[in-house]
Motif scaffolding. Sequence first.
Motif, short mmCIF file in Angstrom:
data_model
loop_
_atom_site.label_atom_id
_atom_site.label_comp_id
_atom_site.label_asym_id
_atom_site.label_seq_id
_atom_site.Cartn_x
_atom_site.Cartn_y
_atom_site.Cartn_z
N ASP A 154 9.48 6.20 5.43
CA ASP A 154 8.58 5.27 6.08
C ASP A 154 8.10 4.24 5.05
O ASP A 154 7.68 4.61 3.94
CB ASP A 154 7.39 6.03 6.66
N ALA A 155 8.17 2.97 5.40
CA ALA A 155 7.82 1.91 4.45
C ALA A 155 6.37 2.04 3.96
O ALA A 155 6.07 1.76 2.79
CB ALA A 155 8.03 0.55 5.09
N ARG A 156 5.48 2.51 4.83
CA ARG A 156 4.08 2.66 4.41
C ARG A 156 3.95 3.75 3.35
O ARG A 156 3.15 3.62 2.42
CB ARG A 156 3.22 2.99 5.63
N GLU A 157 4.74 4.83 3.50
CA GLU A 157 4.68 5.89 2.50
C GLU A 157 5.27 5.42 1.18
O GLU A 157 4.77 5.79 0.11
CB GLU A 157 5.42 7.12 3.02
N VAL A 158 6.34 4.64 1.24
CA VAL A 158 6.91 4.08 0.01
C VAL A 158 5.87 3.23 -0.70
O VAL A 158 5.66 3.34 -1.92
CB VAL A 158 8.17 3.26 0.32
N ARG A 159 5.21 2.36 0.05
CA ARG A 159 4.19 1.50 -0.56
C ARG A 159 3.06 2.34 -1.16
O ARG A 159 2.59 2.06 -2.28
CB ARG A 159 3.63 0.52 0.46
N SER A 160 2.63 3.38 -0.48
CA SER A 160 1.55 4.22 -1.00
C SER A 160 1.95 4.84 -2.33
O SER A 160 1.15 4.87 -3.28
CB SER A 160 1.22 5.33 0.01
N PHE A 161 3.18 5.35 -2.41
CA PHE A 161 3.66 5.93 -3.65
C PHE A 161 3.72 4.87 -4.75
O PHE A 161 3.25 5.10 -5.88
CB PHE A 161 5.03 6.56 -3.44
N TYR A 162 4.30 3.73 -4.45
CA TYR A 162 4.44 2.67 -5.46
C TYR A 162 3.07 2.22 -5.98
O TYR A 162 2.87 2.05 -7.20
CB TYR A 162 5.18 1.48 -4.87
N GLU A 163 2.13 2.03 -5.08
CA GLU A 163 0.80 1.57 -5.51
C GLU A 163 0.11 2.63 -6.35
O GLU A 163 -0.56 2.31 -7.35
CB GLU A 163 -0.05 1.21 -4.29
N LEU A 164 0.25 3.88 -5.98
CA LEU A 164 -0.35 4.96 -6.75
C LEU A 164 0.25 5.02 -8.15
O LEU A 164 -0.47 5.16 -9.15
CB LEU A 164 -0.13 6.29 -6.02
N PHE A 165 1.56 4.90 -8.25
CA PHE A 165 2.22 4.91 -9.56
C PHE A 165 1.79 3.71 -10.39
O PHE A 165 1.49 3.83 -11.59
CB PHE A 165 3.75 4.91 -9.37
N ALA A 166 1.73 2.55 -9.78
CA ALA A 166 1.42 1.33 -10.52
C ALA A 166 0.01 1.35 -11.10
O ALA A 166 -0.22 0.88 -12.22
CB ALA A 166 1.59 0.12 -9.60
N ARG A 167 -0.95 1.88 -10.35
CA ARG A 167 -2.34 1.80 -10.81
C ARG A 167 -2.79 3.00 -11.65
O ARG A 167 -3.92 2.99 -12.15
CB ARG A 167 -3.28 1.64 -9.61
N THR A 168 -1.93 4.01 -11.79
CA THR A 168 -2.31 5.21 -12.55
C THR A 168 -1.61 5.20 -13.89
O THR A 168 -0.38 5.19 -13.96
CB THR A 168 -1.93 6.49 -11.77
N GLU A 169 -2.38 5.22 -14.96
CA GLU A 169 -1.77 5.16 -16.28
C GLU A 169 -1.14 6.49 -16.68
O GLU A 169 0.00 6.54 -17.16
CB GLU A 169 -2.81 4.76 -17.33
N LYS A 170 -1.86 7.56 -16.47
CA LYS A 170 -1.38 8.87 -16.94
C LYS A 170 -0.51 9.51 -15.85
O LYS A 170 -1.02 10.20 -14.97
CB LYS A 170 -2.56 9.75 -17.32
N VAL A 171 0.80 9.25 -15.95
CA VAL A 171 1.77 9.71 -14.96
C VAL A 171 2.83 10.56 -15.65
O VAL A 171 3.39 10.15 -16.67
CB VAL A 171 2.45 8.54 -14.24
N VAL A 172 3.11 11.72 -15.08
CA VAL A 172 4.25 12.54 -15.49
C VAL A 172 5.18 12.66 -14.29
O VAL A 172 4.73 12.95 -13.17
CB VAL A 172 3.82 13.95 -15.96
#
Length: 897
Positions: free
Chosen positions: A272-290
């Motif tokens: 779902d495009a909305r779920e893709v966007r949610s994931f992308y935005e979460l990744f983009a704005r979070t510095e500490k990502v594993v």
Amino acid sequence: MHPAPPQRTVRTTCAYCGVGCGVLATPKPDGSVAIAGDPDHPANFGRLCSKGSALGETLQLEGRRLHPTHHGVRTDWDTALDLVARRFSETIAEHGPDAVAFYVSGQLLTEDYYVANKLMKGFVGSANIDTNSRLCMASSVAGHRRAFGADTVPGTYEDLEQADLVVLVGSNLAWCHPVVYQRLAAAKAARPATKAVLIDPRRTMTADIADLHLPIESDGDVALFAGLLAFLKSSDAIDTDYVEAHTRGFGEALDAAGSLDIAAVAAATGLDAREVRSFYELFARTEKVVTVYSQGVNQSVRGTDKVNAIVNCHLATGRIGRPGMGPFSITGQPNAMGGREVGGMANMLAAHMAIEDETHRGIVQRFWNAPQIADRPGLKAVEMFRAVADGRIKTIWIMGTNPVVSMPEADFVAGALAACPFVVVSDVVERTDTLKYAAISLPAAAWGEKDGTVTNSERRISRQRAFLPLPGEARPDWWIVCEVARRMGAAGAFSYSGPAAIFDEHARLSAEANGGSRDFDIGGLAGLDADAYDAMAPTQWPRPAGAATGPANGDTRFFASGGFYHADGRARFVPVEVDAPAEKAGAKAAPGGLILNTGRVRDHWHTMTRTGLSPRLSAHIAEPYAELHPADAARLGLGEADLAVVVSPRGSAVVRVLVSGRQRPGSVFVPMHWSGQNASGGRIDALVGSATDPVSGQPGLKATRVDVRRFEAAWYGFAVTAERPETAGFDYFALARTGGGYRLEIAGLAALEDPALLAEALSGMPRSAILAYHDRTSGAHRFAAFDGDRLVAAVYLSKEPVAVSRVWAASALEAAHAPRERYLLLAGRGGAGRPDPGAIVCSCFSVGVNEITAAVASGRAAGVAEIGRLLKAGTNCGSCRSEIQGIIDGAGLERTA
């Protein structure tokens, strides 16, 4: 049982997955071994999963290979070793070094791996040594080498606990790496703002911890992460300073992904495009990502590109090598990493040196004082067995693995071994699907008997220590290899006094001509004598000479400030092309065709040669199954507990149907553990094609096109027996250990003319001594045979899948039965003194669904934590907590922690 050694607790390391948990093993006077987690080991801090907790139940000598054999006839070590050495030497002399091969295993210890690699590459002069680790993490190796210039895992387990966002890609962490999953779950509980995203076609039990689940289509990962790279650029989330200072190729990678907007990514991934966007935005704005990835990424014909698509996003944001940041490959086997360190793969040299690098080849050859050195990559696993089939490889030695079950196109592999002039198999068990093709079989030491080191997924070297004597004539793998090497004329190079001497050579080679130019350096562990080696504490590498715990800053992470291992010190972005995912690529094989996804279950391991010995581990899932979405099951006319035939152009399997909304429509999941020893048609890798990733050589085990249809059984059966039953002749069977004996699922295509004959065969008793119940109208027949007050066998037959509690029936084998109670077995229900616990949910404490349901219904427990306090379920490894919550949710109660 092993003879009882002196009672003392030994610190060792678990024999299963790449988490590398510390174990406390205490042999008891009665020959049993008490197992506990080591609270001081930094991988697990005392936690163990269900498999690790049950290790003590897998140490019996029943079914062990204890003597060398030649064509199945017992022989002595000298005769066997002389023959192996002679046949290898003769083949090399007549056909050249590439006519022989070793196929080894992530179950070997590092010291075993080291001498096998040394013999093949330095003294035979061929690189035809590959490993079953090729099937699980070769794409990670290739992706790391392309990006970093070396096979380096940058981070540590602590990063998962310190991250603000953990992205789990193709990783059912809850079932496959439960202790790391529990570390993450605890971190999330302590810091509720921490987010987790699961990217997996199936809603696995790991989804219980996820704030967002993306049910991606098979092989959609490249598109998803290439699109993420483009989104990061458009969102101004690129760390331009890091990219400019430490990398090359960003523009090319961005160009390859540039046209992928969110709509295109959604179309390419089935999301779902909305779920893709949610994931992308979460990744983009979070510095500490594993980003944690495992077999769903690696086991693909695009596996290496998937790895690099993930790594590209971390390089672009500079989120690598710092606490709580980085891509993290978690391995499947206990010593996959150790095998990588010693060059136990066909395209690597020892100590992370490159076989294609002339300077590296010179370093290794001089250090080994080897007469020659392999100067080009050997044949990777799939290629290797093709070469066995077409006669290029005429002699092969298989160590500690079962390729007739685990390789793709497993029937082809069986045929190749059947035609091979000389096959050697080293193993610990008496019966595997591969052993029947061996001219020479050699009894190897098992876990608890062997001594050496393993390296876990976070680069931590730990000791496996022996706490049991060698049984029969079993010997360590390193000793077996060295004895063959000595007989082939290389005695001087293989005259080790023990594993400590091998480890010392391994450590010294890692430091040879290094000086920081290579990532793998454990020169600081060189020079250990036998006592110091025995006492060695778990240690992360790098550990160069002169450093107390690693690099000068004490941090074992890599790449926070660059320092990559390409010649210019810069990482490489790798452009990845986006193809249509598997579900969109071409027409389906036939109407109703599905995408087959293979993988693991919670309580079993590989081909069950170890976990299959534990009744407790078979209680949760005891037979192979096909997990289907309800819509697919309805379309195919399949119901819960039916039997189904899964078919591809390469083979077929017969498995039980599990209908589940967790499964993605259009796909079917079948676990990979069942072999010909415990199921008639469970070898699912016989269906899988042998197409491989062009870079890593890893086969795609998760995207095979199959058809699924009903197994037209005329009758179904379930039995429990005190002795192992004979299974030959059944159209379908699945056999598992249970307390007091065995449990057996059976079915037949032709009607049973005399059901009592089957009861006689399974019980070994005449029908005059067997209690029987017959319902001719429904076709139900039930039998029970006793020896005194002990149950010998109970057999339940029906025209439909048998509706009897398996756990309750199996428990009858361990109980005494008064005459007036015996007819309860025919009724299929227990009395008040033996209530039915229901299907096992918690294997650690053998807690069943009925017990949990009763606790909820009575009001004694309203949440997972309360169930744990009341019944202990979910309080050890925690892998069952999501199932417990599902039972609570099914009762309509509010979720509580």
